[in-house]
Design a protein around this motif. Sequence first.
Motif, mmCIF file in Angstrom:
data_model
loop_
_atom_site.group_PDB
_atom_site.id
_atom_site.type_symbol
_atom_site.label_atom_id
_atom_site.label_comp_id
_atom_site.label_asym_id
_atom_site.label_seq_id
_atom_site.Cartn_x
_atom_site.Cartn_y
_atom_site.Cartn_z
ATOM 1 N N ASN A 175 69.386 -15.452 67.995
ATOM 2 C CA ASN A 175 68.759 -15.413 66.683
ATOM 3 C C ASN A 175 69.220 -14.195 65.895
ATOM 4 N N ALA A 176 69.258 -13.027 66.538
ATOM 5 C CA ALA A 176 69.702 -11.803 65.859
ATOM 6 C C ALA A 176 71.128 -11.945 65.356
ATOM 7 N N GLU A 177 71.981 -12.519 66.177
ATOM 8 C CA GLU A 177 73.376 -12.699 65.775
ATOM 9 C C GLU A 177 73.479 -13.708 64.634
ATOM 10 N N TYR A 178 72.708 -14.784 64.697
ATOM 11 C CA TYR A 178 72.765 -15.826 63.678
ATOM 12 C C TYR A 178 72.304 -15.316 62.319
ATOM 13 N N VAL A 179 71.186 -14.566 62.293
ATOM 14 C CA VAL A 179 70.641 -14.087 61.016
ATOM 15 C C VAL A 179 71.204 -12.727 60.609
ATOM 16 N N SER A 180 72.008 -12.136 61.477
ATOM 17 C CA SER A 180 72.614 -10.817 61.207
ATOM 18 C C SER A 180 71.563 -9.736 60.968
ATOM 19 N N TYR A 181 70.511 -9.759 61.783
ATOM 20 C CA TYR A 181 69.490 -8.721 61.783
ATOM 21 C C TYR A 181 69.414 -8.154 63.185
ATOM 22 N N SER A 182 68.917 -6.954 63.290
ATOM 23 C CA SER A 182 68.719 -6.379 64.616
ATOM 24 C C SER A 182 67.531 -7.055 65.291
ATOM 25 N N THR A 183 67.424 -6.860 66.581
ATOM 26 C CA THR A 183 66.287 -7.387 67.331
ATOM 27 C C THR A 183 65.550 -6.234 67.994
ATOM 28 N N PRO A 184 64.233 -6.291 68.049
ATOM 29 C CA PRO A 184 63.492 -5.237 68.743
ATOM 30 C C PRO A 184 63.528 -5.391 70.262
ATOM 31 N N SER A 185 64.070 -6.509 70.740
ATOM 32 C CA SER A 185 64.101 -6.773 72.178
ATOM 33 C C SER A 185 65.226 -5.987 72.845
ATOM 34 N N LYS A 186 64.847 -5.000 73.640
ATOM 35 C CA LYS A 186 65.864 -4.198 74.359
ATOM 36 C C LYS A 186 66.635 -5.073 75.343
ATOM 37 N N GLU A 187 65.964 -6.034 75.961
ATOM 38 C CA GLU A 187 66.622 -6.936 76.913
ATOM 39 C C GLU A 187 67.666 -7.812 76.227
ATOM 40 N N ALA A 188 67.457 -8.133 74.951
ATOM 41 C CA ALA A 188 68.386 -9.002 74.226
ATOM 42 C C ALA A 188 69.717 -8.297 73.937
ATOM 43 N N LEU A 189 69.709 -6.974 73.906
ATOM 44 C CA LEU A 189 70.914 -6.219 73.551
ATOM 45 C C LEU A 189 72.088 -6.541 74.466
ATOM 46 N N LYS A 190 71.825 -6.800 75.728
ATOM 47 C CA LYS A 190 72.922 -7.070 76.658
ATOM 48 C C LYS A 190 73.598 -8.416 76.393
ATOM 49 N N TYR A 191 72.984 -9.264 75.571
ATOM 50 C CA TYR A 191 73.568 -10.563 75.240
ATOM 51 C C TYR A 191 74.273 -10.558 73.878
ATOM 52 N N LEU A 192 74.186 -9.441 73.168
ATOM 53 C CA LEU A 192 74.812 -9.342 71.847
ATOM 54 C C LEU A 192 76.231 -8.794 71.965
ATOM 55 N N PRO A 193 77.089 -9.139 70.997
ATOM 56 C CA PRO A 193 78.440 -8.565 71.000
ATOM 57 C C PRO A 193 78.380 -7.042 70.874
ATOM 58 N N LYS A 194 79.282 -6.361 71.558
ATOM 59 C CA LYS A 194 79.300 -4.897 71.560
ATOM 60 C C LYS A 194 79.404 -4.343 70.140
ATOM 61 N N GLU A 195 80.207 -4.988 69.295
ATOM 62 C CA GLU A 195 80.379 -4.472 67.931
ATOM 63 C C GLU A 195 79.084 -4.536 67.119
ATOM 64 N N MET A 196 78.184 -5.430 67.463
ATOM 65 C CA MET A 196 76.895 -5.482 66.777
ATOM 66 C C MET A 196 75.947 -4.414 67.317
ATOM 67 N N VAL A 197 75.907 -4.262 68.631
ATOM 68 C CA VAL A 197 75.004 -3.290 69.260
ATOM 69 C C VAL A 197 75.382 -1.855 68.893
ATOM 70 N N THR A 198 76.651 -1.598 68.700
ATOM 71 C CA THR A 198 77.102 -0.237 68.385
ATOM 72 C C THR A 198 77.195 0.022 66.886
ATOM 73 N N ASP A 199 76.862 -0.968 66.075
ATOM 74 C CA ASP A 199 76.912 -0.830 64.617
ATOM 75 C C ASP A 199 75.630 -0.139 64.138
ATOM 76 N N ALA A 200 75.771 1.031 63.565
ATOM 77 C CA ALA A 200 74.617 1.822 63.117
ATOM 78 C C ALA A 200 73.827 1.128 62.013
ATOM 79 N N ARG A 201 74.426 0.158 61.336
ATOM 80 C CA ARG A 201 73.670 -0.580 60.317
ATOM 81 C C ARG A 201 72.596 -1.453 60.963
#
Length: 123
Positions: free
Chosen positions: A60-86
């Motif tokens: 969902n976070a990747e689809y809507v291009s918003y961050s997610t508050p779920s720390k567990e979800a971070l491991k399923y996101l692309p690295k470039e999204m997780v490391t993007d300060a925006r």
Amino acid sequence: MTVYNWGDYIDAELIDRFEKETGIKVIYETFDSNEAMMTKIEAAHQFINFMLDPEIAAQNAEYVSYSTPSKEALKYLPKEMVTDARFYPPPALTKKLEVYENLGKKNLAYYNQLFLEFKMHRK
């Protein structure tokens, strides 16, 4: 705010007055039985639990291009999204950010317009 009730227990004019005085939108739904109401509530709980699943939250976070508050979800996101300060600003920056509470209708409309202009890159 969603209000579940049996029959027409609340006068529509009272809801209108409440919305005008508080700026809170009321969704008023009536049910003919407790069972019907509980079925709807259970479906809502199932949907929330589904959206909180880390893999689903990441999708969902990747689809809507918003961050997610779920720390567990971070491991399923692309690295470039997780490391993007925006999406995930560093703690030093988040300490400087503002959290908006009830802005009122006029200010909320203004902030929404500014956000839309920013997001659409309009001038």
